[in-house]
Write a protein that holds these residues in place. Sequence first.
Motif, PDB file in Angstrom:
ATOM      1  N   ALA A 299       0.604  -1.269   0.379  1.00  0.00           N
ATOM      2  CA  ALA A 299      -0.315   0.509  -0.192  1.00  0.00           C
ATOM      3  C   ALA A 299       0.946   1.371   0.305  1.00  0.00           C
ATOM      4  CB  ALA A 299      -1.016  -0.149   1.214  1.00  0.00           C
ATOM      5  N   LEU A 300       1.703   1.162   0.063  1.00  0.00           N
ATOM      6  CA  LEU A 300       2.864   2.540   0.683  1.00  0.00           C
ATOM      7  C   LEU A 300       3.414   2.979  -0.801  1.00  0.00           C
ATOM      8  CD1 LEU A 300       4.425   2.303   3.958  1.00  0.00           C
ATOM      9  CD2 LEU A 300       3.088   4.365   3.390  1.00  0.00           C
ATOM     10  N   LYS A 301       3.859   1.762  -1.664  1.00  0.00           N
ATOM     11  CA  LYS A 301       5.003   1.893  -2.653  1.00  0.00           C
ATOM     12  C   LYS A 301       3.937   1.565  -3.592  1.00  0.00           C
ATOM     13  CE  LYS A 301       9.328   0.131  -0.249  1.00  0.00           C
ATOM     14  NZ  LYS A 301      10.241  -0.934  -0.223  1.00  0.00           N
ATOM     15  N   ILE A 480      -7.675 -10.415  -7.840  1.00  0.00           N
ATOM     16  CA  ILE A 480      -8.377 -10.708  -6.225  1.00  0.00           C
ATOM     17  C   ILE A 480      -6.901 -10.426  -5.529  1.00  0.00           C
ATOM     18  CG2 ILE A 480      -7.608 -12.148  -4.917  1.00  0.00           C
ATOM     19  CD1 ILE A 480      -8.562 -14.214  -6.002  1.00  0.00           C
ATOM     20  N   ASP A 481      -7.032  -8.452  -5.636  1.00  0.00           N
ATOM     21  CA  ASP A 481      -5.987  -7.267  -5.299  1.00  0.00           C
ATOM     22  C   ASP A 481      -5.517  -6.816  -3.119  1.00  0.00           C
ATOM     23  OD1 ASP A 481      -4.349  -5.208  -4.851  1.00  0.00           O
ATOM     24  OD2 ASP A 481      -6.007  -3.999  -5.255  1.00  0.00           O
ATOM     25  N   GLN A 482      -4.542  -7.449  -3.075  1.00  0.00           N
ATOM     26  CA  GLN A 482      -4.532  -7.310  -1.404  1.00  0.00           C
ATOM     27  C   GLN A 482      -4.894  -8.872  -0.750  1.00  0.00           C
ATOM     28  OE1 GLN A 482      -6.462  -2.744  -1.597  1.00  0.00           O
ATOM     29  NE2 GLN A 482      -5.232  -3.131   0.546  1.00  0.00           N
ATOM     30  N   GLY A 535      -0.405  -9.565  -3.967  1.00  0.00           N
ATOM     31  CA  GLY A 535      -0.926  -9.520  -2.623  1.00  0.00           C
ATOM     32  C   GLY A 535       0.776  -8.953  -2.127  1.00  0.00           C
ATOM     33  N   ALA A 536       0.767  -8.744  -0.383  1.00  0.00           N
ATOM     34  CA  ALA A 536       2.556  -8.195  -0.051  1.00  0.00           C
ATOM     35  C   ALA A 536       2.729  -8.968   0.411  1.00  0.00           C
ATOM     36  CB  ALA A 536       1.403  -7.094   0.596  1.00  0.00           C
ATOM     37  N   THR A 692       2.876 -13.778  10.247  1.00  0.00           N
ATOM     38  CA  THR A 692       2.178 -13.867   8.576  1.00  0.00           C
ATOM     39  C   THR A 692       2.842 -12.386   8.125  1.00  0.00           C
ATOM     40  OG1 THR A 692       0.423 -14.662   9.306  1.00  0.00           O
ATOM     41  CG2 THR A 692       0.502 -13.721   6.916  1.00  0.00           C
ATOM     42  N   TYR A 693       2.779 -11.707   8.643  1.00  0.00           N
ATOM     43  CA  TYR A 693       3.511 -10.331   7.951  1.00  0.00           C
ATOM     44  C   TYR A 693       4.781 -10.112   8.523  1.00  0.00           C
ATOM     45  CZ  TYR A 693      -0.541  -7.968   6.236  1.00  0.00           C
ATOM     46  OH  TYR A 693      -1.941  -8.217   4.724  1.00  0.00           O
TER      47      TYR A 693
END
Length: 756
Positions: A299-301, A480-482, A535-536, A692-693
Motif C-alpha cells: 500500500a505504501l509503494k 484478487i487485489d490485496q 498481495g504483499a 504472517t507479515y
Amino acid sequence: MGKRGSRSQSQLLSNLTKKQKKHLRDFGEEHPFYDRVSGKEAKPQICQLSESSDGSNSESESESEPEQVSGYHKLLASLKNVSEEEVEEEEEEEEEEDSVVDDAEMNNESADDDVSVEEETATASTKMQENVTLSVDPEGQDGKEPPGTSDISPEEFTDAKHESLFSLETNFLEEESGDNCSPKVSQDPFVQHVNKELKEKEIQAVATNPKTTHQLKWPILGQIVFSSKFQKLETFKPPKDIDLKSLHLQKPLESTWTKTNSQFLSGPPKSNSSFTPLQKELFLIMNSYRDLFYPERTALKNGEEIRHVYCLHVINHVLKANAQVLGNNSRRRSQKLGVGDDDDFRDQGLTRPKVLILVPFREAALRVVQLFISLLEGDSKKKIIVSNKKRFQGEYGSDPEERPPNLKRPEDYEAVFMGNIDDHFRIGVAILQRSIRLYAPFYSSDILIASPLGLRTIIGGEGEKKRDFDFLSSIELLIIDQADIYLMQNWEHVLHLMNHMNLLPLDSHGVDFSRVRMWSLNNWSKYYRQTLLFGALQDAQINSVFNKYCVNLQGQVAVRNVPLTGSISHVLVQLPHVFQRMEAENLASVIDSRFNFFVNKILPQYRDAVMSHTLIYVPSYFDFVRLRNYFKKEELNFTHICEYTQKSGISRARHFFLKGEKQFLLLTERFHFYKRYTIKGIRNLIFYELPTYPHFYSEICNMLKATSRGEEATWTCTVLYSKYDAQRLAAVVGVERAAQMLQSKKNVHLFITGEK
C-alpha cells in the motif's frame, strides 16, 4: 378569465412538491397519496351520462364534439413547458432523496443485501419489458418473482431510466465509432484468446500432464516462473519500449490512459513513456491473458500504480467484449442469416458478468470506480453518463472527521486503513463506451466489485434456500487485489468463492444459446479465465490458491523473488533470539506438533515467577483458543487479548500485564493487524508461530523498549518454527540464513546488537 385560469394553474403548480410534479408529468394525474382533502363535507353531485357513453359509438361523437380538457391535463401541459435544466435538477435532487431512503432501507435486516436477488435473477432479454413495467409500478415490482425469492424484500434499487441504454441485446454499434470498436481479428490478443479452440483430448490430458516450468529474470519484476499444464509453453521477454498502438487498446483508452497515469510518470510525455517500468512489464503479462501472481504489492509503494494498470486491462477487456457483441448485433440486423450461420456470432458467455474484482474495503472499490470513470472520460469535454454516482459516493466515501485526530499508527497501517474500511459490500457495474451504470443488477452487469464477505453472503452454503452463484459462471477475468488482507479477514470466504467460480448455471437467465461460445457451453470456462493475484507477501495459502485454481490455457506467471535481508535487521533493541526447531511428520500434523512442543518444552521454562511479563504472540485464532483453554485448565496466571475483545477488556489486560499481576499475555496477530497497540511491560517474548507479515516481527520486538527500566539483560525472545515455515522464516532472517537453519536441524541462537 384566461389570466385567472393561468394564475390558478401556476398557483396549483407551485403548491406541488418535486415528487408530485414528477408523478404528474409521468402519469398525467396526481398521486392519490397526495390528494388534498377538504375538511368540509362535499355535497354529492349527480352526473347524467349520455346513452352513447358506454363507448360503442364514442368515436363518431368525438369527431364532432370538441374534446374537453381536464384541469389535470392543463396542469400537465404547463409542466411540460418547464426547461430541461430544471427537470434535470429535479431528477438529481430526487436521486439524492432516493439514496437517503435506500441507505435507511439497507440498515434494516429485511433489506440487508446491496443487490436485489430479484434484479440479479432478471434476465437480459427482459430488460426492455422492465422499462414498461417499472413505469407502471414505481417500486420496481413487475409481479413476477423468480423461484426461491418470495421471502426476499423487494425494496431494492432499480434504474429503469438507463436500462435500455446499457442493454447489449437491444443496442447496436454506433455508426460514428465505425470499425474502431471491433477488435482486429489477427493480432488482437483478446480475440486470439477467446477464439482459441481446445480439443477434448487436451482437456482430458490436463489432469495427468505434469506442469512444465521455465524461469526468466526480468529487469523490474525480477525472478519470474512461467508454468503451464498444456503442452505448449511460450515465454517472452519484455521489450525495451512500448508503443500504445501495438497494445491494441480500445478507444478511447489510447488517449485517456496517459493523462490518468500521469501522476506516476516523470519527464516529457512520449508514446513509449505512458507506463512506468513496473506497469509496462505487468501489462505485457496481463495483455497476453496469462495468469499472474505478484506478491510484492504494498500500500505504501506501488499499490496505486498496480491498481491503475489492472483497471486499464479491465476496461480494455470489457470494451472489446461489448463492442464485439454490439457489432454482431448490427450484422445480424443488417443481413438475413441462413442455416448454420449462427456459429459466426458466438461472442458471449452463459451470463453477462465477465469481470470480478475482489477488494478488501469500500475505499478500494471507490478508487476502482473512479479510475474507470477517468479512463473512459479522460480530458474530453463530453462527460460520460454515470448513473447513481451520488449514491455511490455517499455509501463508499468516508468522512475525514470520523477518524480520531490523535491516532498515531505506522505508515503502512495508515495506508491500508484509510477511507471507508467496511468489508461487506458488492456492486454491479455496466459499461458502454460513453456511460457507466453503477448498482446495476448482477445479471445486467459487466463488472462485479465485491469483498469476499459480500460475495459469501449471497453465494450461501449447502442447504440454504437463499443462495445464488450463477453470476460467476462466465467470469473471464478475476482480479484478487490485496490478497494478504483476506488472511486477516477470513480466508475461508476466498476458498468458498473459488470453489464456485465458472460452474454451469442452474438457470438459463434468458440467454441466447446461439450467441454463447462453445467453450462456455462445454463447461471449459475455467481454462479461459485469467486470474490476476496481487498481495504483499509470499504465503503458503495464497500460493495454494494460485496453483490449484489457476488453470488458464495461456499458462501462469509467478514472481518468485527471495528476500535477501529479513525483517530481523529492523529490530532496534539488543535482544537474544532463540529459534527453536520442532519436527513434524507432515503438513497436517504441524498444528498438533507445535502445541505439544510448546506445552512440553517451552512453557515449563517460563512457569517460574522470575519469567514474568511474558507475551505469547499467536498468529492463528484457532491456536489462540486452544492455548487459552489450556491455560484456564492449568489455572495459569494469564490474560488474553484478541480481535473480539471489548475495549474495556483490552485496557484491563494491558494494565494487569504492565503491573505484573498477570504473568502471561496471549495476543493474536489479527488484533495487532487491526489495532497496532503498543503493549508495555514485555520482558519475555514467545512467537508461537512466525508472523504472517514479516515486519510484525520487528514491531513486536521493538515493543520491549517501550518500558525499558534496566532489565535489558534479562530480555528473551523465543521463536518456534518447522521445515514447513520456510517462506516465513526466510522473510524474517533472510534466505541464506533460513537455508542454513533448515539444513542444520538444530536450534539457532542469534543476537541483534540494535543496529539497523
